[in-house]
Motif scaffolding. Structure first.
Motif, PDB file in Angstrom:
ATOM      1  N   MET A 169       0.850  -1.170   0.000  1.00  0.00           N
ATOM      2  CA  MET A 169       0.000   0.000   0.000  1.00  0.00           C
ATOM      3  C   MET A 169       0.899   1.237   0.000  1.00  0.00           C
ATOM      4  O   MET A 169       1.891   1.288   0.703  1.00  0.00           O
ATOM      5  CB  MET A 169      -0.904  -0.030   1.230  1.00  0.00           C
ATOM      6  N   SER A 170       0.495   2.246  -0.755  1.00  0.00           N
ATOM      7  CA  SER A 170       1.301   3.462  -0.806  1.00  0.00           C
ATOM      8  C   SER A 170       0.546   4.627  -0.159  1.00  0.00           C
ATOM      9  O   SER A 170      -0.682   4.662  -0.123  1.00  0.00           O
ATOM     10  CB  SER A 170       1.663   3.805  -2.250  1.00  0.00           C
ATOM     11  N   CYS A 171       1.308   5.579   0.334  1.00  0.00           N
ATOM     12  CA  CYS A 171       0.772   6.761   1.005  1.00  0.00           C
ATOM     13  C   CYS A 171      -0.053   7.585   0.005  1.00  0.00           C
ATOM     14  O   CYS A 171       0.418   7.872  -1.093  1.00  0.00           O
ATOM     15  CB  CYS A 171       1.935   7.588   1.551  1.00  0.00           C
ATOM     16  N   PRO A 172      -1.285   7.987   0.366  1.00  0.00           N
ATOM     17  CA  PRO A 172      -2.108   8.774  -0.555  1.00  0.00           C
ATOM     18  C   PRO A 172      -1.593  10.204  -0.769  1.00  0.00           C
ATOM     19  O   PRO A 172      -1.994  10.864  -1.714  1.00  0.00           O
ATOM     20  CB  PRO A 172      -3.485   8.786   0.117  1.00  0.00           C
ATOM     21  N   ILE A 173      -0.688  10.658   0.079  1.00  0.00           N
ATOM     22  CA  ILE A 173      -0.154  12.014  -0.059  1.00  0.00           C
ATOM     23  C   ILE A 173       1.086  12.040  -0.942  1.00  0.00           C
ATOM     24  O   ILE A 173       1.174  12.805  -1.891  1.00  0.00           O
ATOM     25  CB  ILE A 173       0.170  12.630   1.325  1.00  0.00           C
ATOM     26  N   CYS A 174       2.077  11.181  -0.626  1.00  0.00           N
ATOM     27  CA  CYS A 174       3.345  11.252  -1.363  1.00  0.00           C
ATOM     28  C   CYS A 174       3.667  10.007  -2.189  1.00  0.00           C
ATOM     29  O   CYS A 174       4.579  10.035  -3.006  1.00  0.00           O
ATOM     30  CB  CYS A 174       4.491  11.526  -0.389  1.00  0.00           C
ATOM     31  N   THR A 183       3.760   2.744   3.038  1.00  0.00           N
ATOM     32  CA  THR A 183       3.136   3.148   4.304  1.00  0.00           C
ATOM     33  C   THR A 183       3.884   2.577   5.503  1.00  0.00           C
ATOM     34  O   THR A 183       4.516   1.531   5.429  1.00  0.00           O
ATOM     35  CB  THR A 183       1.673   2.687   4.392  1.00  0.00           C
ATOM     36  N   GLU A 184       3.788   3.302   6.589  1.00  0.00           N
ATOM     37  CA  GLU A 184       4.372   2.893   7.859  1.00  0.00           C
ATOM     38  C   GLU A 184       3.227   2.431   8.751  1.00  0.00           C
ATOM     39  O   GLU A 184       2.198   3.100   8.839  1.00  0.00           O
ATOM     40  CB  GLU A 184       5.102   4.082   8.488  1.00  0.00           C
ATOM     41  N   ARG A 185       3.387   1.281   9.391  1.00  0.00           N
ATOM     42  CA  ARG A 185       2.319   0.695  10.205  1.00  0.00           C
ATOM     43  C   ARG A 185       1.751   1.703  11.224  1.00  0.00           C
ATOM     44  O   ARG A 185       0.543   1.803  11.407  1.00  0.00           O
ATOM     45  CB  ARG A 185       2.837  -0.540  10.918  1.00  0.00           C
ATOM     46  N   LYS A 186       2.607   2.461  11.861  1.00  0.00           N
ATOM     47  CA  LYS A 186       2.194   3.406  12.891  1.00  0.00           C
ATOM     48  C   LYS A 186       1.285   4.510  12.342  1.00  0.00           C
ATOM     49  O   LYS A 186       0.420   5.012  13.046  1.00  0.00           O
ATOM     50  CB  LYS A 186       3.441   4.021  13.531  1.00  0.00           C
ATOM     51  N   TYR A 187       1.480   4.905  11.081  1.00  0.00           N
ATOM     52  CA  TYR A 187       0.746   6.033  10.500  1.00  0.00           C
ATOM     53  C   TYR A 187      -0.208   5.608   9.387  1.00  0.00           C
ATOM     54  O   TYR A 187      -0.717   6.459   8.666  1.00  0.00           O
ATOM     55  CB  TYR A 187       1.723   7.076   9.949  1.00  0.00           C
ATOM     56  N   PRO A 234      -2.990   4.977   6.878  1.00  0.00           N
ATOM     57  CA  PRO A 234      -2.511   4.651   5.544  1.00  0.00           C
ATOM     58  C   PRO A 234      -1.408   5.578   5.032  1.00  0.00           C
ATOM     59  O   PRO A 234      -1.120   5.595   3.834  1.00  0.00           O
ATOM     60  CB  PRO A 234      -3.768   4.813   4.685  1.00  0.00           C
ATOM     61  N   PHE A 235      -0.811   6.360   5.913  1.00  0.00           N
ATOM     62  CA  PHE A 235       0.240   7.291   5.506  1.00  0.00           C
ATOM     63  C   PHE A 235       1.617   6.725   5.797  1.00  0.00           C
ATOM     64  O   PHE A 235       1.766   5.741   6.512  1.00  0.00           O
ATOM     65  CB  PHE A 235       0.058   8.635   6.222  1.00  0.00           C
ATOM     66  N   CYS A 236       2.652   7.384   5.279  1.00  0.00           N
ATOM     67  CA  CYS A 236       4.022   6.923   5.488  1.00  0.00           C
ATOM     68  C   CYS A 236       4.669   7.585   6.705  1.00  0.00           C
ATOM     69  O   CYS A 236       5.644   7.078   7.237  1.00  0.00           O
ATOM     70  CB  CYS A 236       4.862   7.208   4.251  1.00  0.00           C
TER      71      CYS A 236
END
Length: 60
Positions: A1-6, A10-14, A16-18
């Motif tokens: 899964m990739s970050c919808p912003i950049c 993705t990072e598990r802690k954040y 669906p964000f990285c």
């Protein structure tokens, strides 16, 4: 899964964000109205601005 912003991974802690930065950027978009659902009615915004003569707006 990739970050919808950049687009980074993705990072598990954040998810669906990285990162916290991308999560905060997304939150800022919500708060400033960048994300909005379009109305089906063209006159929706205008109708809310004009008070109804039968029910005039009362000061709080």
């Amino acid at each position: 899964m990739s970050c919808p912003i950049c687009g980074e991974k993705t990072e598990r802690k954040y998810r669906p964000f990285c990162s916290k930065r991308c999560a905060d950027l997304d939150l800022a978009k919500w708060l400033n109205g960048s994300y909005a659902v379009p109305s089906a009615e063209q006159d929706d915004a205008e109708a809310r601005e004009i008070p109804d003569e039968e029910n005039p707006a009362r000061p709080h």
